[in-house]
Design a protein around this motif. Sequence first.
Motif, PDB file in Angstrom:
ATOM      1  N   ASP A 164       0.809  -1.223   0.000  1.00 14.04           N
ATOM      2  CA  ASP A 164       0.000   0.000   0.000  1.00 14.04           C
ATOM      3  C   ASP A 164       0.838   1.267   0.000  1.00 14.04           C
ATOM      4  N   THR A 165       1.943   1.277   0.733  1.00 14.93           N
ATOM      5  CA  THR A 165       2.729   2.503   0.885  1.00 14.93           C
ATOM      6  C   THR A 165       4.039   2.500   0.105  1.00 14.93           C
ATOM      7  N   GLY A 166       4.549   1.326  -0.285  1.00 12.88           N
ATOM      8  CA  GLY A 166       5.848   1.257  -0.939  1.00 12.88           C
ATOM      9  C   GLY A 166       7.009   1.258   0.030  1.00 12.88           C
ATOM     10  N   ALA A 167       6.749   1.183   1.333  1.00 16.31           N
ATOM     11  CA  ALA A 167       7.825   1.156   2.327  1.00 16.31           C
ATOM     12  C   ALA A 167       8.510  -0.207   2.309  1.00 16.31           C
ATOM     13  N   VAL A 168       9.852  -0.202   2.309  1.00 14.61           N
ATOM     14  CA  VAL A 168      10.602  -1.451   2.419  1.00 14.61           C
ATOM     15  C   VAL A 168      10.593  -1.867   3.891  1.00 14.61           C
ATOM     16  N   LEU A 169      10.042  -3.027   4.193  1.00 21.78           N
ATOM     17  CA  LEU A 169       9.919  -3.488   5.566  1.00 21.78           C
ATOM     18  C   LEU A 169      11.002  -4.487   5.947  1.00 21.78           C
ATOM     19  N   GLU A 170      11.567  -5.178   4.959  1.00 20.36           N
ATOM     20  CA  GLU A 170      12.634  -6.141   5.232  1.00 20.36           C
ATOM     21  C   GLU A 170      13.636  -6.137   4.084  1.00 20.36           C
ATOM     22  N   GLN A 171      14.886  -6.407   4.435  1.00 22.24           N
ATOM     23  CA  GLN A 171      15.961  -6.550   3.452  1.00 22.24           C
ATOM     24  C   GLN A 171      16.842  -7.696   3.916  1.00 22.24           C
ATOM     25  N   HIS A 172      17.074  -8.686   3.037  1.00 18.56           N
ATOM     26  CA  HIS A 172      17.888  -9.843   3.395  1.00 18.56           C
ATOM     27  C   HIS A 172      18.845 -10.173   2.255  1.00 18.56           C
ATOM     28  N   SER A 173      20.066 -10.562   2.584  1.00 17.38           N
ATOM     29  CA  SER A 173      20.980 -11.042   1.559  1.00 17.38           C
ATOM     30  C   SER A 173      20.567 -12.452   1.167  1.00 17.38           C
ATOM     31  N   GLY A 174      20.829 -12.802  -0.084  1.00 15.35           N
ATOM     32  CA  GLY A 174      20.410 -14.100  -0.582  1.00 15.35           C
ATOM     33  C   GLY A 174      21.060 -15.276   0.116  1.00 15.35           C
ATOM     34  N   ASP A 175      22.260 -15.043   0.701  1.00 19.99           N
ATOM     35  CA  ASP A 175      22.940 -16.131   1.402  1.00 19.99           C
ATOM     36  C   ASP A 175      22.507 -16.238   2.857  1.00 19.99           C
ATOM     37  N   GLY A 176      21.607 -15.357   3.310  1.00 18.85           N
ATOM     38  CA  GLY A 176      21.092 -15.433   4.662  1.00 18.85           C
ATOM     39  C   GLY A 176      22.021 -14.904   5.733  1.00 18.85           C
ATOM     40  N   VAL A 177      23.116 -14.248   5.344  1.00 19.53           N
ATOM     41  CA  VAL A 177      24.107 -13.796   6.318  1.00 19.53           C
ATOM     42  C   VAL A 177      23.712 -12.470   6.954  1.00 19.53           C
ATOM     43  N   THR A 178      23.219 -11.526   6.173  1.00 17.46           N
ATOM     44  CA  THR A 178      22.912 -10.203   6.701  1.00 17.46           C
ATOM     45  C   THR A 178      21.495  -9.792   6.327  1.00 17.46           C
ATOM     46  N   GLY A 179      20.985  -8.847   7.079  1.00 15.78           N
ATOM     47  CA  GLY A 179      19.662  -8.325   6.770  1.00 15.78           C
ATOM     48  C   GLY A 179      19.192  -7.354   7.840  1.00 15.78           C
ATOM     49  N   ALA A 180      18.030  -6.795   7.635  1.00 11.72           N
ATOM     50  CA  ALA A 180      17.415  -5.880   8.598  1.00 11.72           C
ATOM     51  C   ALA A 180      15.919  -5.908   8.356  1.00 11.72           C
ATOM     52  N   ALA A 181      15.141  -5.746   9.431  1.00 11.41           N
ATOM     53  CA  ALA A 181      13.694  -5.807   9.300  1.00 11.41           C
ATOM     54  C   ALA A 181      13.035  -5.030  10.425  1.00 11.41           C
ATOM     55  N   TYR A 182      11.865  -4.491  10.137  1.00 13.79           N
ATOM     56  CA  TYR A 182      11.035  -3.903  11.189  1.00 13.79           C
ATOM     57  C   TYR A 182      10.570  -5.022  12.123  1.00 13.79           C
ATOM     58  N   THR A 183      10.648  -4.781  13.415  1.00 14.32           N
ATOM     59  CA  THR A 183      10.048  -5.706  14.375  1.00 14.32           C
ATOM     60  C   THR A 183       8.648  -5.260  14.746  1.00 14.32           C
ATOM     61  N   ASP A 184       8.346  -4.000  14.527  1.00 23.23           N
ATOM     62  CA  ASP A 184       6.986  -3.472  14.636  1.00 23.23           C
ATOM     63  C   ASP A 184       6.898  -2.266  13.719  1.00 23.23           C
ATOM     64  N   VAL A 185       5.724  -1.982  13.214  1.00 24.72           N
ATOM     65  CA  VAL A 185       5.577  -0.875  12.279  1.00 24.72           C
ATOM     66  C   VAL A 185       4.201  -0.241  12.438  1.00 24.72           C
ATOM     67  N   THR A 186       4.157   1.090  12.355  1.00 26.20           N
ATOM     68  CA  THR A 186       2.920   1.853  12.382  1.00 26.20           C
ATOM     69  C   THR A 186       2.838   2.667  11.102  1.00 26.20           C
ATOM     70  N   VAL A 187       1.739   2.552  10.405  1.00 29.91           N
ATOM     71  CA  VAL A 187       1.573   3.219   9.114  1.00 29.91           C
ATOM     72  C   VAL A 187       0.413   4.210   9.204  1.00 29.91           C
ATOM     73  N   GLY A 188       0.640   5.428   8.719  1.00 31.70           N
ATOM     74  CA  GLY A 188      -0.426   6.405   8.607  1.00 31.70           C
ATOM     75  C   GLY A 188      -0.576   7.353   9.779  1.00 31.70           C
ATOM     76  N   SER A 189       0.086   7.077  10.904  1.00 27.70           N
ATOM     77  CA  SER A 189      -0.005   8.001  12.039  1.00 27.70           C
ATOM     78  C   SER A 189       0.756   9.284  11.713  1.00 27.70           C
ATOM     79  N   PRO A 190       0.215  10.445  12.078  1.00 28.65           N
ATOM     80  CA  PRO A 190       0.869  11.712  11.725  1.00 28.65           C
ATOM     81  C   PRO A 190       2.292  11.805  12.272  1.00 28.65           C
TER      82      PRO A 190
END
Length: 286
Positions: A164-190
């Motif tokens: 809906d928003t186009g926000a990237v919520l997770e990014q992972h390397s294909g080999d599974g070594v590195t990455g980052a992700a939201y553990t919680d997210v709020t969308v639309g709050s001012p």
Amino acid sequence: MTEWVEMLVTMADGPKQPVQGVVVPYRHSDEPWHFYSASYGEDPVLLHLRPGGVRLYRWGRRSRIESMDGDPIFVSDGDTAWHFTSDPQRPRSTSVRNVQFYGPGRELAITRPVTHWVGDHHARPTGPVTDLDCLGRRCWSVDLAPRESRAMPSPSLRLVVDADTGAVLEQHSGDGVTGAAYTDVTVGSPIDPALFTWNGPVVTDLESRALAGRGDPQWDESMQWFHENITAEPIYVPVLMDFTPPLVDLTDPESGSFSAPLGPNNGFANMRARSSGDPVQQNHGR
């Protein structure tokens, strides 16, 4: 099925609504981390996500990264960036395009310029876009091959994007070594737009060069005069390119299928008959 181009258009300019939450990076390896950077005299602005997690605010191309205690680490209005690591009261100020990100999480924290995704060396999907649920939101996932222009071998990249928003919520390397992700997210709050700017004292690129002993005062003074008397804005020149095809390969006159080079080194335009459905399909590529 969602096409890659639809996913790309949705995420190209950053989240369409305010997005905020906690992002945690990971690295499952004890191998040394190699990072290469370059800068023009001044100390580079190097940004990474802290292992314990950070609070991330996104809206369009704007970004704000805070420590878990709420202290600002990085702020950007989409054009200018302020980095607070060296001095929380006098951050380093530079163009966001000069910020060098190392470690996982860049795709979540900073929206890349559109040119990153197009051209001869852009990242290409290695498979179809898939639908999935992430943190209770409808999302898309895609695996991208490493960019061809990279000198060092690198793994593929997996992105999870809020549909809906186009926000990237997770990014992972294909080999599974590195990455980052939201553990919680709020969308639309001012979110107060002031969170994405800094109006206090800063250290500029010119001052950084001088402080590091690498700046020539004569050139710095001349540049300051130019900014004050001529312009401090970037100088852009529109370029007119000739896409007139020098020749056309008409492969099937009845269906109108053809292939034609678009001027010198500008790629090709192709048209071929559909295998089913509508009679023709156009493809434009580089």
